[in-house]
Design an enzyme around this catalytic site. Structure first.
Site, PDB file in Angstrom:
ATOM      1  N   LYS A  18       3.971   9.145   8.794  1.00  0.00           N
ATOM      2  CA  LYS A  18       3.731   8.549  10.116  1.00  0.00           C
ATOM      3  C   LYS A  18       4.670   9.092  11.218  1.00  0.00           C
ATOM      4  CE  LYS A  18       0.869   4.883   8.406  1.00  0.00           C
ATOM      5  NZ  LYS A  18       0.938   4.324   7.067  1.00  0.00           N
ATOM      6  N   TYR A  71       0.851  -1.186   0.000  1.00  0.00           N
ATOM      7  CA  TYR A  71       0.000   0.000   0.000  1.00  0.00           C
ATOM      8  C   TYR A  71       0.886   1.236   0.000  1.00  0.00           C
ATOM      9  CZ  TYR A  71      -3.504   3.434   1.545  1.00  0.00           C
ATOM     10  OH  TYR A  71      -4.330   4.520   1.640  1.00  0.00           O
ATOM     11  N   ASP A  91       9.285   3.050  -0.129  1.00  0.00           N
ATOM     12  CA  ASP A  91       8.213   3.708   0.609  1.00  0.00           C
ATOM     13  C   ASP A  91       8.385   3.336   2.076  1.00  0.00           C
ATOM     14  OD1 ASP A  91       5.987   4.706   1.772  1.00  0.00           O
ATOM     15  OD2 ASP A  91       4.543   3.695   0.459  1.00  0.00           O
TER      16      ASP A  91
HETATM   17  C1  LIG Z   1       0.280   4.742   5.701  1.00  0.00           C
HETATM   18  C2  LIG Z   1       1.051   4.512   4.465  1.00  0.00           C
HETATM   19  C3  LIG Z   1       0.933   5.353   3.344  1.00  0.00           C
HETATM   20  C4  LIG Z   1      -0.088   6.453   3.266  1.00  0.00           C
HETATM   21  O1  LIG Z   1       0.119   7.459   4.199  1.00  0.00           O
HETATM   22  P1  LIG Z   1      -1.115   8.432   4.563  1.00  0.00           P
HETATM   23  O2  LIG Z   1      -0.493   9.411   5.519  1.00  0.00           O
HETATM   24  O3  LIG Z   1      -2.150   7.567   5.170  1.00  0.00           O
HETATM   25  O4  LIG Z   1      -1.559   9.067   3.310  1.00  0.00           O
HETATM   26  C5  LIG Z   1       1.776   5.134   2.269  1.00  0.00           C
HETATM   27  N1  LIG Z   1       2.669   4.144   2.283  1.00  0.00           N
HETATM   28  C6  LIG Z   1       2.806   3.301   3.325  1.00  0.00           C
HETATM   29  C7  LIG Z   1       3.842   2.229   3.276  1.00  0.00           C
HETATM   30  C8  LIG Z   1       1.998   3.447   4.448  1.00  0.00           C
HETATM   31  O5  LIG Z   1       2.112   2.590   5.452  1.00  0.00           O
END
Ligand SMILES: *Cc1c(COP(=O)(O)O)cnc(C)c1O
Length: 425
Positions: free
Chosen positions: A265, A142, A237
């Protein structure tokens, strides 16, 4: 009266599904979501006044635990001087310097307000830099909810059984190619066929959005080698893994350095901050230096940056990640023992301060293996634990998180509850 339920019923009238992000709705485990009022350290209190040990930690950001006094004070102090300027501030420079120092791949960095914005922008820069359109992602990973990345995605998308979203034009999705995670052969074949048309490969270097999956057998090293050979930009990511699995993220842990990194995060300490950065020659493609447009009214917001900076300062304390890993390891080991004692098909593992719980006999390494785990048992376990005041993620496809505030007393209480839950299964 159950105040949580009452609030949820009313929310359904005014907010689609009653929630502002789908996984919060408890759809995959059944029942109604909890409304929280207060958090302190490892603990949460809901609207009924019930106390919980928190293993979600806002999906990662609250690595110091809730309402850390130093973070709260930093936010209060900065707020006194206005909440936003829409102009540069010294805090943003401090944050950029710190990210460059701590994250091996980052030479220049730009701040945004969410992980979604970070990945969306990183992909645009990678495409601008290479002049190519195709992007590659992995099944079950994701990367936020930008159109091009909502193809075979994980997390909430996976939880709802529709890893690809309606409303994403085929014309957009056709540029996104997906590969199975941890499959070296499929990766090599893809590059052999279309390697010179790939703008970038984006990957969760440890996957936290289809439960927890760890890269196997030099998978990341092979990916690094192929991207270099074919001139594709490699994007890690690390929105979830950054400052969570190690101070320098998964790239430090596995000694594989991408061309670009996305963060979110933890770097906001609970307020909305994201970042994307990497090689200077790539980042120089961004406006106002270069031709790739990217912007944000509240990007680098002073209050959010203050919370993030204070958090990043505190997690540099000596032994911080050793301690976080060790408490998380003790949680997963003791849960595994408790399950074995009751003869339950269960295992668990952690990487730093994130963990995965699996109702299967060995830890899964692929999307298919995750899909094969026992979701019915997870559901029952989730509710048995919740009733006893232990709050895990409400989906079998989410990783769990431990904070520096969690101590052996939290783990003891969790295991006591788990002993009962596993017996009941
Ligand atoms: C949470 C997450 C996102 C998205 O971040 P948001 O602040 O919710 O838009 C993208 N990549 C990874 C790996 C994530 O865990």
């Amino acid at each position: 009266m159950n105040k949580n339920h009452d609030l949820f019923e009313r929310s359904l009238e005014f907010i689609p599904g009653g929630v502002n992000s789908p996984v919060r709705a408890f759809n995959s485990v059944g029942g109604k979501p909890i409304f929280f009022k207060k958090g302190k350290g490892s603990r949460l209190w809901d609207e009924n006044g019930k106390e919980y040990i928190d293993y979600i930690n806002s999906w990662g950001p609250m690595i110091l635990g809730h309402a850390h006094p130093d973070v709260i004070r930093a936010v209060q102090e900065v707020s006194e001087n206005s909440l936003s300027f829409g102009a540069p501030t010294a805090g943003e420079l401090q944050m950029a310097e710190l990210l460059v120092k701590l994250v091996p791949s980052i030479e220049q960095v730009r701040l945004v307000s969410s992980g979604t914005e970070a990945t969306m922008s990183a992909i645009r820069v990678a495409r601008g830099f290479t002049g190519r359109d195709k992007i590659v992602k992995f099944e079950g990973c994701y990367h936020g909810h930008a159109d091009a990345l909502l193809v075979k995605a994980g997390s909430g998308a996976l939880t709802f059984g529709k890893p690809s979203s309606a409303g994403v034009p085929e014309d957009v999705a056709k540029h996104t190619m997906t590969l199975p995670y941890n499959d070296n052969e499929a990766l090599e074949e893809m590059f052999r066929k279309v390697g010179d048309r790939i703008a970038c490969v984006i990957i969760e270097p440890v996957v936290g959005n289809m439960n927890l999956i760890v890269p196997q057998d030099d998978f990341l090293k092979l990916l690094r080698k192929l991207c270099t050979e074919f001139g594709a930009v490699l994007i890690f990511d690390e929105v979830m893994t950054g400052f969570r699995v190690a101070l320098g993220g998964a790239q430090e842990l596995f000694s594989v350095i991408p061309d670009m990194t996305t963060l979110g995060k933890v770097i906001g300490g609970g307020l909305p901050v994201g970042a994307f950065g990497g090689k200077k020659e790539i980042m120089q493609q961004l406006a106002p230096m270069g031709p790739v447009y990217q912007a944000g009214t509240l990007s680098g917001n002073p209050v959010a940056v203050a919370a993030g900076l204070k958090t990043l300062q505190l997690i540099q304390a000596p032994q911080f990640f050793e301690k976080l890993s060790s408490i998380t390891s003790s949680l997963v080991e003791r849960l595994t023992d408790a399950a074995q004692h009751e003869g339950i098909n269960f295992c668990a593992r952690n990487v730093g301060g994130m963990f995965g719980l699996y109702f299967s006999d060995t830890p899964p390494n692929t999307f298919d293996e995750i899909m094969a785990s026992d979701r019915e048992n997870f559901k029952k376990f989730f509710h048995l634990m919740l009733a006893q005041g232990v709050y895990f993620g409400p989906s079998a496809f989410e990783a769990g998180f431990v904070s520096a505030s969690h101590d052996s007393k939290d783990i003891d209480e969790t295991i006591l509850a788990a002993n009962y839950a596993f017996k009941e299964l």
